[in-house]
Design an enzyme around this catalytic site. Structure first.
Site, PDB file in Angstrom:
ATOM      1  N   ARG A 257     -28.156 -40.020 -22.779  1.00  0.00           N
ATOM      2  CA  ARG A 257     -28.189 -38.819 -21.922  1.00  0.00           C
ATOM      3  C   ARG A 257     -29.416 -38.909 -21.028  1.00  0.00           C
ATOM      4  NH1 ARG A 257     -31.029 -34.211 -23.182  1.00  0.00           N
ATOM      5  NH2 ARG A 257     -30.780 -34.272 -25.428  1.00  0.00           N
ATOM      6  N   HIS A 261     -30.397 -31.640 -21.955  1.00  0.00           N
ATOM      7  CA  HIS A 261     -29.177 -31.333 -22.724  1.00  0.00           C
ATOM      8  C   HIS A 261     -28.255 -30.406 -21.914  1.00  0.00           C
ATOM      9  CE1 HIS A 261     -26.557 -30.195 -26.030  1.00  0.00           C
ATOM     10  NE2 HIS A 261     -26.820 -28.935 -25.757  1.00  0.00           N
ATOM     11  N   TYR A 270     -39.678 -33.185 -25.522  1.00  0.00           N
ATOM     12  CA  TYR A 270     -39.488 -33.916 -26.787  1.00  0.00           C
ATOM     13  C   TYR A 270     -39.189 -35.402 -26.625  1.00  0.00           C
ATOM     14  CZ  TYR A 270     -34.636 -32.648 -25.571  1.00  0.00           C
ATOM     15  OH  TYR A 270     -33.454 -32.476 -24.909  1.00  0.00           O
TER      16      TYR A 270
END
Ligand SMILES: Cc1ncc(C[n+]2csc(CCOP(=O)(O)OP(=O)(O)O)c2C)c(N)n1
Length: 359
Positions: A257, A261, A270
């Site tokens: 990805r 998200h 993160y």
């Protein structure tokens, strides 16, 4: 102690990240360079759409949106391998597959704009709408596959799930039934390495997610999910097998990805920039483009012309999305029950009255 079972997981790839052929022989469809150009163009279209959708969200014209940046080969590969009679059970970012199935981009925008009419899409009416609760789509796929087998149809179901979704009980249950009943189903795991902020390393101790299919008693393999040739080839083989009564398959598509998200997330909190940069080098469009350039089938001029064409098409879809107008307030009640329970009927009447009095 004697060994009572052994298994292995194969890995399928045709093009490496530099667009070099790593297999001895291409599948038949990929021997035709024109066909590969069409496949490349479809991936570019999805990317142009995705970029526009994010821009719409950032300017307050769309609700939360789940980008598919980096997943294009998985989804276009899935869509290209399916026939109209198959049943597609998506999660929430498989736009490439859905466009192939006849869903219009403005319908995707309507959904993310909070308009359920987007779920009443133009694609095959037996395909399922977006599943936001992760892993429920696997149950739908198993149920649909059971129905197809029961009715004696030569068709299969296809579901897509993320790496995080494979930790859900629903996922295991659906695989178990599909395996035990030899159902015509293909389970695609889009392993993009992250479940929001949870990295794959702490999601599971399994070396592969494909081996979870072995536990369900089905053939399982890993595929380079950034290589659309491998993706389509694996899907076509698995679907042919399913439609001819030879049971289910699990395909773990290895991808990444590249985006957040959803637009409600900030992945910089993160994950490292180095990791993202490393994965940009492996993304699906560049490698096919390089391969096509080596065959003199694509160049900068063609790229620019096609991107302009995509932008025009996407703008037309955005216009349709904006022209759709507000859905009636009763829409949020009307699509779940054939016979609505009393309390919901009362709430529906209240909402209708409120909308009539206060707009
Ligand atoms: C049953 C359920 N639990 C939790 C959530 C919240 N949630 C939404 S997306 C997500 C992570 C999904 O990650 P993954 O399956 O890897 O798919 P990806 O979004 O990375 O493609 C979670 C936990 C949900 N939607 N449904």
């Amino acid at each position: 102690m004697k060994t009572v079972a052994k298994f292995e997981i194969k890995y399928l790839q045709y093009l490496d990240q530099d667009g070099k052929l790593v297999a001895k022989k291409l599948p038949k469809f990929a021997e035709n360079t024109k066909e590969l150009v069409e496949m490349y163009k479809k991936m570019v279209f999805v990317r142009v759409f995705d970029t526009k959708a994010i821009a719409l969200q950032r300017t307050g014209q769309l609700g939360t949106y789940a980008s598919c940046l980096g997943h294009e080969a998985v989804h276009v590969g899935v869509g290209l391998s399916m026939i109209p009679e198959d049943v597609f059970c998506p999660m929430y970012r498989e736009y490439g597959a859905q466009f192939e199935r006849g869903v219009h981009p403005h319908e995707v925008l309507m959904f993310w704009g909070g308009d359920e009419r987007g779920n009443n899409f133009s694609g095959p009416k037996h395909d399922f709408p977006w599943a936001v609760p992760i892993a429920t789509q696997n149950h739908h796929a198993t149920g649909a596959a059971f129905a197809l087998k029961y009715q004696g149809k030569k068709a299969a179901s296809v579901s897509v799930i993320g790496d995080g979704g494979t930790s859900q009980g629903d996922f295991y249950e659906s695989l178990n039934c599909a395996g035990a009943w030899d159902l015509p189903s293909v389970f695609v795991v889009a392993n993009n390495k992250w479940a929001i902020s949870v990295p794959l390393e702490i999601q599971t101790r399994c070396e592969t997610l494909a081996q979870k299919g072995i536990a369900g008693g089905m053939e399982s393999l890993q595929v380079d999910g950034n290589d659309i040739i491998a993706m389509r080839d694996a899907m076509e083989t698995a679907l042919k097998k399913a439609r001819s009564g030879k049971g289910p398959t699990l395909i773990e598509a290895m991808t990444y990805r590249l985006s957040d998200h959803t637009t409600a997330d900030d992945a910089r909190r993160y994950r490292s920039e180095d990791e993202v940069e490393e994965n940009w080098a492996k993304e699906p469009l560049v490698r096919l483009r390089k391969y096509l350039e080596s065959k003199k089938a694509w160049d900068d001029k063609k790229e620019d012309a096609w991107k302009a064409e995509c932008a025009k098409r996407v703008d037309e879809e955005v216009k349709k999305y904006k022209a759709a107008g507000k859905p009636p307030v009763t829409d949020m009640f009307d699509h779940m029950f054939a016979n609505m329970p009393e309390d919901l009927l009362a709430q529906r009447a209240e909402a209708e009255e409120e909308a009539r009095d206060h707009g």
